[in-house]
Each structure stands twice: as structure tokens, then as C-alpha cells.
Design a protein around this motif. Structure first.
Motif, mmCIF file in Angstrom:
data_model
loop_
_atom_site.group_PDB
_atom_site.id
_atom_site.type_symbol
_atom_site.label_atom_id
_atom_site.label_comp_id
_atom_site.label_asym_id
_atom_site.label_seq_id
_atom_site.Cartn_x
_atom_site.Cartn_y
_atom_site.Cartn_z
ATOM 1 N N ASP A 159 0.807 -1.219 0.000
ATOM 2 C CA ASP A 159 0.000 0.000 0.000
ATOM 3 C C ASP A 159 0.845 1.277 0.000
ATOM 4 O O ASP A 159 0.314 2.383 0.112
ATOM 5 N N GLY A 160 2.166 1.121 -0.127
ATOM 6 C CA GLY A 160 3.058 2.274 -0.135
ATOM 7 C C GLY A 160 3.672 2.566 1.212
ATOM 8 O O GLY A 160 4.608 3.354 1.319
ATOM 9 N N ARG A 161 3.144 1.923 2.259
ATOM 10 C CA ARG A 161 3.669 2.110 3.610
ATOM 11 C C ARG A 161 4.251 0.812 4.177
ATOM 12 O O ARG A 161 4.493 0.699 5.370
ATOM 13 N N GLY A 162 4.447 -0.167 3.287
ATOM 14 C CA GLY A 162 5.000 -1.429 3.738
ATOM 15 C C GLY A 162 3.976 -2.380 4.294
ATOM 16 O O GLY A 162 4.324 -3.315 5.023
ATOM 17 N N ARG A 163 2.698 -2.185 3.958
ATOM 18 C CA ARG A 163 1.644 -3.081 4.393
ATOM 19 C C ARG A 163 1.107 -3.831 3.175
ATOM 20 O O ARG A 163 0.780 -3.217 2.158
ATOM 21 N N PHE A 164 0.968 -5.149 3.311
ATOM 22 C CA PHE A 164 0.672 -5.995 2.158
ATOM 23 C C PHE A 164 -0.691 -6.662 2.294
ATOM 24 O O PHE A 164 -1.155 -6.956 3.406
ATOM 25 N N SER A 165 -1.303 -6.912 1.153
ATOM 26 C CA SER A 165 -2.548 -7.677 1.108
ATOM 27 C C SER A 165 -2.559 -8.490 -0.173
ATOM 28 O O SER A 165 -1.998 -8.081 -1.201
ATOM 29 N N ALA A 166 -3.173 -9.671 -0.103
ATOM 30 C CA ALA A 166 -3.222 -10.553 -1.268
ATOM 31 C C ALA A 166 -4.163 -9.977 -2.322
ATOM 32 O O ALA A 166 -5.265 -9.520 -2.011
ATOM 33 N N LEU A 167 -3.713 -9.996 -3.582
ATOM 34 C CA LEU A 167 -4.533 -9.510 -4.692
ATOM 35 C C LEU A 167 -5.371 -10.663 -5.230
ATOM 36 O O LEU A 167 -4.817 -11.653 -5.737
ATOM 37 N N PRO A 168 -6.704 -10.581 -5.148
ATOM 38 C CA PRO A 168 -7.534 -11.668 -5.680
ATOM 39 C C PRO A 168 -7.397 -11.777 -7.193
ATOM 40 O O PRO A 168 -7.235 -10.778 -7.896
ATOM 41 N N TYR A 169 -7.447 -12.989 -7.689
ATOM 42 C CA TYR A 169 -7.454 -13.253 -9.129
ATOM 43 C C TYR A 169 -6.261 -12.589 -9.823
ATOM 44 O O TYR A 169 -6.397 -11.977 -10.883
ATOM 45 N N ALA A 170 -5.078 -12.747 -9.240
ATOM 46 C CA ALA A 170 -3.875 -12.135 -9.817
ATOM 47 C C ALA A 170 -3.368 -12.889 -11.034
ATOM 48 O O ALA A 170 -2.543 -12.362 -11.793
ATOM 49 N N GLY A 171 -3.827 -14.133 -11.225
ATOM 50 C CA GLY A 171 -3.453 -14.888 -12.416
ATOM 51 C C GLY A 171 -2.231 -15.764 -12.264
ATOM 52 O O GLY A 171 -1.783 -16.372 -13.250
ATOM 53 N N VAL A 172 -1.667 -15.859 -11.041
ATOM 54 C CA VAL A 172 -0.459 -16.672 -10.855
ATOM 55 C C VAL A 172 -0.734 -17.938 -10.049
ATOM 56 O O VAL A 172 0.189 -18.704 -9.766
ATOM 57 N N ALA A 173 -1.989 -18.170 -9.656
ATOM 58 C CA ALA A 173 -2.313 -19.310 -8.797
ATOM 59 C C ALA A 173 -2.395 -20.625 -9.553
ATOM 60 O O ALA A 173 -2.177 -21.694 -8.982
ATOM 61 N N GLU A 174 -2.731 -20.577 -10.803
ATOM 62 C CA GLU A 174 -2.890 -21.789 -11.605
ATOM 63 C C GLU A 174 -2.007 -21.711 -12.852
ATOM 64 O O GLU A 174 -1.768 -20.629 -13.375
ATOM 65 N N PRO A 175 -1.520 -22.878 -13.305
ATOM 66 C CA PRO A 175 -1.730 -24.211 -12.753
ATOM 67 C C PRO A 175 -0.915 -24.444 -11.486
ATOM 68 O O PRO A 175 0.143 -23.852 -11.298
ATOM 69 N N ALA A 176 -1.431 -25.308 -10.617
ATOM 70 C CA ALA A 176 -0.740 -25.644 -9.374
ATOM 71 C C ALA A 176 0.404 -26.595 -9.700
ATOM 72 O O ALA A 176 0.174 -27.729 -10.139
ATOM 73 N N GLU A 177 1.622 -26.140 -9.517
ATOM 74 C CA GLU A 177 2.800 -26.934 -9.861
ATOM 75 C C GLU A 177 3.886 -26.764 -8.800
ATOM 76 O O GLU A 177 3.666 -26.113 -7.775
ATOM 77 N N THR A 178 5.042 -27.330 -9.047
ATOM 78 C CA THR A 178 6.110 -27.387 -8.050
ATOM 79 C C THR A 178 7.101 -26.233 -8.242
ATOM 80 O O THR A 178 8.267 -26.443 -8.570
ATOM 81 N N THR A 179 6.659 -25.027 -8.029
ATOM 82 C CA THR A 179 7.483 -23.843 -8.279
ATOM 83 C C THR A 179 8.672 -23.791 -7.329
ATOM 84 O O THR A 179 8.522 -23.854 -6.115
ATOM 85 N N CYS A 180 9.861 -23.644 -7.920
ATOM 86 C CA CYS A 180 11.110 -23.665 -7.150
ATOM 87 C C CYS A 180 11.974 -22.439 -7.413
ATOM 88 O O CYS A 180 12.982 -22.240 -6.723
ATOM 89 N N ALA A 181 11.624 -21.610 -8.389
ATOM 90 C CA ALA A 181 12.443 -20.445 -8.725
ATOM 91 C C ALA A 181 11.590 -19.464 -9.511
ATOM 92 O O ALA A 181 10.578 -19.846 -10.109
ATOM 93 N N ALA A 182 12.001 -18.188 -9.526
ATOM 94 C CA ALA A 182 11.247 -17.178 -10.261
ATOM 95 C C ALA A 182 12.079 -15.916 -10.432
ATOM 96 O O ALA A 182 12.979 -15.642 -9.627
ATOM 97 N N VAL A 183 11.769 -15.156 -11.478
ATOM 98 C CA VAL A 183 12.326 -13.812 -11.664
ATOM 99 C C VAL A 183 11.237 -12.898 -12.191
ATOM 100 O O VAL A 183 10.349 -13.314 -12.935
ATOM 101 N N PHE A 184 11.291 -11.628 -11.776
ATOM 102 C CA PHE A 184 10.524 -10.575 -12.419
ATOM 103 C C PHE A 184 11.385 -9.983 -13.524
ATOM 104 O O PHE A 184 12.555 -9.638 -13.303
ATOM 105 N N VAL A 185 10.816 -9.824 -14.727
ATOM 106 C CA VAL A 185 11.538 -9.238 -15.845
ATOM 107 C C VAL A 185 10.521 -8.797 -16.889
ATOM 108 O O VAL A 185 9.486 -9.434 -17.069
ATOM 109 N N ASP A 186 10.796 -7.691 -17.547
ATOM 110 C CA ASP A 186 9.897 -7.187 -18.593
ATOM 111 C C ASP A 186 10.379 -7.705 -19.934
ATOM 112 O O ASP A 186 11.180 -7.070 -20.610
ATOM 113 N N VAL A 187 9.891 -8.883 -20.346
ATOM 114 C CA VAL A 187 10.422 -9.521 -21.549
ATOM 115 C C VAL A 187 9.979 -8.829 -22.830
ATOM 116 O O VAL A 187 10.646 -8.933 -23.861
ATOM 117 N N ASP A 188 8.846 -8.122 -22.816
ATOM 118 C CA ASP A 188 8.347 -7.477 -24.022
ATOM 119 C C ASP A 188 8.493 -5.963 -23.975
ATOM 120 O O ASP A 188 7.980 -5.253 -24.847
#
Length: 608
Positions: A159-188
Motif C-alpha cells: 500500500d506504499g507504507r510497507g503493508r501488504f494484502s493478497a490480490l484476488p485473481y492475480a493470475g499466478v495461482a494456476e496451474p498448481a505446480e512445483t514452483t522452485c524459482a522465479a524472476v521478475f523481468v519485462d520480456v516485451d
């Protein structure tokens, strides 16, 4: 010449660059307020936007960086977990359970750091038959008895003050798999961060099958759409082929071929081929691991040493157990090299790769890599013939600010000589093991992160530890806790640390992830890229470009190539050293956020 704007908010007591003789690093975790906190994963991240790096330990503890008179460098950390909302998110029914790791990035382009929380789901975990170490079967089929607890990966908005809340329907929940690594990057290069995740086995221990890695395209507001197939990144479950999914234990990104686009590096476990995905600039990727030599070393026979009673491995099983890839232009020649961290064992011989320095050969050689670690002095000595190397985390930092990147290797998970190590680079681009000089004595390190927590111009190291595979005797008296190795190297060398602020959607993402920053100073040209993570289980450093300048007291040219579609370049000249500076996209004013006096300087520090 660009104008300079000095931003001064208050004064702090002087913390001279000169720290005297002795070890280069001291473990300041206790004095800083995070001693005794058990953690495997950790990272520096500025959660409250005050430009001091805070600390996230594990995925459920948050510590705010604040002034502390008795703290190292006048700083310390306050536990703000409850204030940040993590108690609610991770320790209640609403939170849906613990996470494997988290990753920081500004996904909604509002100027503060949000989090991707990765949860390692095992929806196809097999049952075990009673009294036998085999999966149970029914009518010739494997029985899956895994009860899905409903935990899924998520996006947490700040929220800009260091307080967090889960974003509903963010699009990263599915498919449910064995996630072990990740990066943020602007590929396009659309100014919105994308998310690339690495997944591992479908049924660990029972099958070579693996889930595909996934690309989630950022569409604004912190939400994502899964676009793996459209981007040409989709792989198949069936093992043994070049387009097979493989158990991914680490991912990274960089502009490996200097075309202005961010490419994707995939670190595969199970002695499988690594992938190098070339960004083709049209929304798709092409895999070039074999052509470049990134996929594995030249020993591909799959044979074991004499005396090891194992059958020869198939070609797809004769490579590495790669956990991390650390891209950097270590030799200052203008292209990105990579150090890869492997788990290797004495008994594997040529059937398994060792940790290695991959030197980029440039355009004339098709941007291929040569493997030159031992030739350049990165040699591992072993006390006995039966050894292990558990190099889970690797990374680059300029420990002594001499303008040459040094290599840090964090080895873990085995009982023989698995410690934090530092290899110092010399002017000939060779390396020397200076672990003793560094003052490291940290066994089984985990979750490595680099950042300058006390803003004295020297890069510090945040770590956890574990007891994995240690003997009963080795575990005795050990404390599992965070370590904060404060850099106190008294070299007197100069530095410059550069932060970026992009305009957002339609230009460059707000953190400037994927930008290339270049400085010319003292007859040397150095290149850094701003990264959104890279390595095993969300390994991530503070997203800044730090340059050691040696004796040079100013930068002749500071050049920023932004990660927008045009590759916009900004240039600043005659920049005074020993400062933290901020470059805003499209603004010809270079903001000086903080100055640090040169070694032995008098007076206070300006900034923040």
C-alpha cells in the motif's frame, strides 16, 4: 553536461570507508537486531520506500531498516511483521498457509515493492506402498493420495507504507505446480513486469517427468496472464528430448547477446540440460543452450569413474545439477558472462558437471561460452577423495570496490566443507580464494542476498543456514539463524551506487529491471544490469547498480540504457564519486540521494 541535484534530508554520524585492518566482513546480525532468527530464505527489499533496504526472512518475517545508535553503521532492524500484514496473510485461514519463497518487484507500477509468493504444490505426489519404498499401484496405475490443501502462489500488493494484502485473481495461482524459482523481468519491454517461474519434478523420486516452466505476462494492476505456449517456451513432460520439461531449480535473466532484450536462463537439476532462451523481440523465444554451450560441459559420455558400479547415463542425464546462474560482465569487456552453481559428487565423474565460469565469447563467436573457471583460478580443494560440492547459491559483488567483480559461492547441504567462500578477482581477471581474509566461517549457507544496508558504499551479504545432511556431531551446538555480513573492508576505494525510477507502463518499469548501466572511470568501463532476481528459490539482491571505482574520485560518463521498446539512453558526465544517485527516466537531473565521505573523511554523511 547534466545538472546535479543534491537531496539532503538529514545528517548521520560519519561512517568512514576506512575500517582499519583485519577481516573484510563482520557478522553484525546480532547488533542489527536479526540475530537468532532461524531462516532458509532471505532478501534485501525496500518495503517502505525510504530507500534503505529492509529485510525479509523466510516468507513470514519482515524487518524494517531504521536508525539505531548502537547498531552497525548506525542502523538496525525492527520486526514489523504484524504491521506489514504478514501475520494475517501467512498465519491464518485467510493466508492459505506457508510459502516456499517470495520475490520482490513493483508489479502495479505505483512506486513501491510488491511480492510474488511462491508455493510449491505437489498435486501428483504418489502414495507409498506399506512397508516398501515404492509407489502404491492400483490396476497398473500409480496411486496419488496427495490431499490438495488449496495453497497457491499469490501476489501481495504494497500500500506504499510497507503493508501488504493478497490480490484476488492475480493470475499466478494456476496451474498448481512445483514452483522452485522465479524472476521478475519485462520480456516485451512494455513497462509492465512479467513473471517467469521455474518448476521441478511431477513426482520427485519416482519419475524423470517435470512440469514446464511458466511465463506470466503482466497486464497491469499487479495481474498476470499465463502465456508460456504463445511465447514458444512450452515444453513436454516426456523426458529425454531437447524440448522436454526438466526439473528447474533456478532461473535468471540477462541481455546475454547485447541486443537490448532480456533473455532467460534455466538451471536444471537431475543432470539435465540447462536452457538458454533467446528473446527474439517479437514476443517469442528460441532455445539456444546447445549452440552456446550453456546447456552443459563437453563431457557428455555419461560414464562413471572406474570402480563406481553404475550404468552409463543417457545423454540427457549426463549434465549438471544446476541450482543457480549469476550473470555479470566480470571481465569488463562489455558482454555478460555467467557463473553457474552446481551440486556435484566425487563419484559422478564425467556424468555430472561442476560449478563453472562461463565466459562470453562475444559476437564473433556467436555469443557462445567457454568454460574457464579453473584456468582463471577458481579451484576447489578437497581434503579427501570422497567429496561433495553443494553450490546452491552464487553471486557477484565488488567486495573491495576496486572496480573488479568478485565471486561469492554459498555451498550447503553436505557434511564436508560446505561454507561461504569469496574469490577475489585481480587485474588479469584471475581469481584467488580469499575466504579467510573475508572473515567467513559460515557453514551450510542458504538464501544469499546482496545489498548495502548501512549505506556506507560497501556491499553487505545476508544469509541463512541449515543442518542438511550434517552429522550428529556437526549439529551439536549449532544455532540456525540469519547472518548479516557487514562489509568493513578498509580499502579507501571510491564507489558509485545507481538506482533507477522508470515511468511505468508504455515506457520502462518503475524499478528499471532489465536496464543496463555503464560507467567510465579511471580508465575502466564497467557494466551492470538491474535484475529482478536470479538463482535458486527466489535468490534476489537489492535492485541497484553498484560500482567500485578504485582510486577514481569521479565518473567521467554514466550511461543508462532503459528497458523500454526504444532502448532509450540517458548520459550524465563528470559525476562525483562516493554517492548514491537516482536516475529518473526522461529527467536530465541526476539526484544525489546520499554522499559518503572518502576514507578518513571528516563530518557527516548527507542524504535520505
Amino acid at each position: 553536461m547534466r545538472r546535479l541535484l543534491v537531496v539532503v534530508s538529514f545528517l548521520w554520524g560519519c561512517a568512514s570507508l576506512e575500517a582499519g585492518e583485519g577481516a573484510w566482513f563482520e557478522n553484525a546480525a546480532g547488533r542489527a537486531g536479526i540475530g537468532g532468527v532461524k531462516t532458509l530464505r532471505c532478501r534485501f527489499a525496500d518495503i517502505d520506500g525510504d530507500r534503505w533496504p529492509d529485510v525479509v526472512l523466510g516468507t513470514d518475517r519482515v524487518y524494517r531498516n531504521e536508525p539505531r545508535e548502537a547498531g552497525p553503521g548506525g542502523r538496525g532492524f525492527e520486526d514489523v511483521t504484524e504491521r506489514a500484514g504478514f501475520e494475517r496473510i501467512f498465519r491464518s485461514d485467510e493466508g492459505r498457509g506457508p510459502a516456499s519463497f517470495c520475490l520482490a518487484g513493483d508489479v502495479d507500477n505505483d512506486g513501491d515493492v510488491d511480492l510474488f509468493v511462491a508455493r510449491n504444490c505437489e498435486p501428483e505426489k504418489p502414495a507409498q506402498g506399506p512397508g516398501r519404498n515404492l509407489p502404491a499401484e492400483k490396476e497398473g496405475r500409480m496411486v496419488v493420495d496427495w490431499k490438495d490443501p488449496g495453497v497457491r502462489s499469490a501476489i501481495l500488493l504494497n500500500d506504499g507504507r510497507g503493508r501488504f494484502s493478497a490480490l484476488p485473481y492475480a493470475g499466478v495461482a494456476e496451474p498448481a505446480e512445483t514452483t522452485c524459482a522465479a524472476v521478475f523481468v519485462d520480456v516485451d519491454a512494455d513497462g509492465l513486469l512479467d513473471l517467469f517461474t521455474g518448476n521441478w519434478y511431477v513426482s520427485y523420486g519416482w519419475s524423470y517427468e517435470a512440469y514446464p516452466d511458466r511465463l506470466f505476462k503482466g497486464v497491469g494492476g499487479g495481474r498476470f496472464v499465463e502465456t508460456t505456449s504463445r511465447a514458444g517456451l512450452f515444453t513436454v513432460r516426456r523426458p529425454g528430448y531437447r524440448n522436454s520439461s526438466r526439473p528447474t531449480y533456478g532461473v535468471a535473466h540477462c541481455d546475454w547477446n547485447n541486443d537490448g532484450r532480456q533473455d532467460l536462463l534455466v538451471c536444471a537439476y537431475g543432470r539435465r540440460w540447462n536452457n538458454l532462451w533467446r528473446n527474439d523481440g517479437d514476443g517469442t523465444f528460441t532455445e539456444v543452450g546447445f549452440e552456446t554451450g550453456f546447456d552443459g560441459d563437453a563431457a557428455r559420455s555419461g560414464a562413471y569413474p572406474e570402480g563406481i558400479r553404475r550404468s552409463k547415463e543417457a545423454p540427457f542425464r549426463a549434465n549438471g545439477n544446476t541450482f543457480s546462474a549469476a550473470p555479470a560482465d566480470f571481465d569488463n569487456d562489455g558482454d555478460i558472462d555467467v557463473y553457474i552453481g552446481e551440486i556435484t559428487h566425487w563419484w559422478a565423474g564425467p556424468s555430472s558437471d561442476r560449478s563453472e565460469l562461463l565466459v562470453n565469447q562475444g559476437a564473433k563467436e556467436g555469443w557462445s561460452f567457454s568454460r574457464e573457471g579453473e584456468a582463471r583460478g577458481i579451484v576447489r580443494e578437497h581434503a579427501t577423495g570422497r567429496w561433495n560440492q553443494g553450490d546452491l547459491h552464487v553471486g557477484w559483488l565488488d567486495a573491495d570496490n576496486d572496480g573488479l567483480l568478485d565471486l561469492v559461492i554459498a555451498s550447503s547441504d553436505y557434511p564436508d566443507d560446505q561454507f561461504l567462500r569469496l574469490f577475489r578477482q585481480d587485474e588479469d581477471h584471475r581469481f584467488e580464494d580469499v575466504t579467510s581474509l573475508a572473515g567467513f566461517d559460515w557453514r551450510n549457507p542458504t538464501g544469499m542476498s546482496f545489498g548495502d544496508f548501512d549505506r556506507d558504499g560497501r556491499t553487505d551479504i545476508l544469509l541463512g543456514n541449515n543442518n542438511m545432511r550434517l552429522t550428529k556431531e556437526q549439529k551439536k551446538g549449532r544455532v540456525l539463524e540469519a547472518a548479516l555480513f557487514r562489509n568493513v573492508a578498509g580499502t579507501g576505494n571510491h564507489f558509485l551506487t545507481v538506482s533507477l525510477a522508470g515511468k511505468g507502463e508504455g515506457a520502462s518499469n518503475r524499478l528499471g529491471i532489465g536496464a543496463r548501466v555503464e560507467v567510465r572511470a579511471g580508465g575502466r568501463v564497467q557494466v551492470r544490469e538491474i535484475r529482478g532476481g536470479g538463482g535458486h528459490c527466489g535468490q534476489q539482491d537489492e535492485p541497484v547498480a553498484h560500482f567500485g571505482l578504485g582510486p577514481a574520485d569521479r565518473v567521467e560518463t554514466l550511461r543508462v540504457r532503459w528497458p523500454d521498446r526504444e532502448g532509450t539512453v540517458q548520459v550524465f558526465t563528470n559525476v562525483e564519486a562516493d554517492a548514491f544517485v537516482l536516475v529518473r527516466e526522461g529527467d536530465d537531473t541526476l539526484e544525489i540521494l546520499r554522499r559518503v565521505p572518502r576514507a578518513g573523511g571528516e563530518g557527516g554523511e548527507e542524504g535520505f
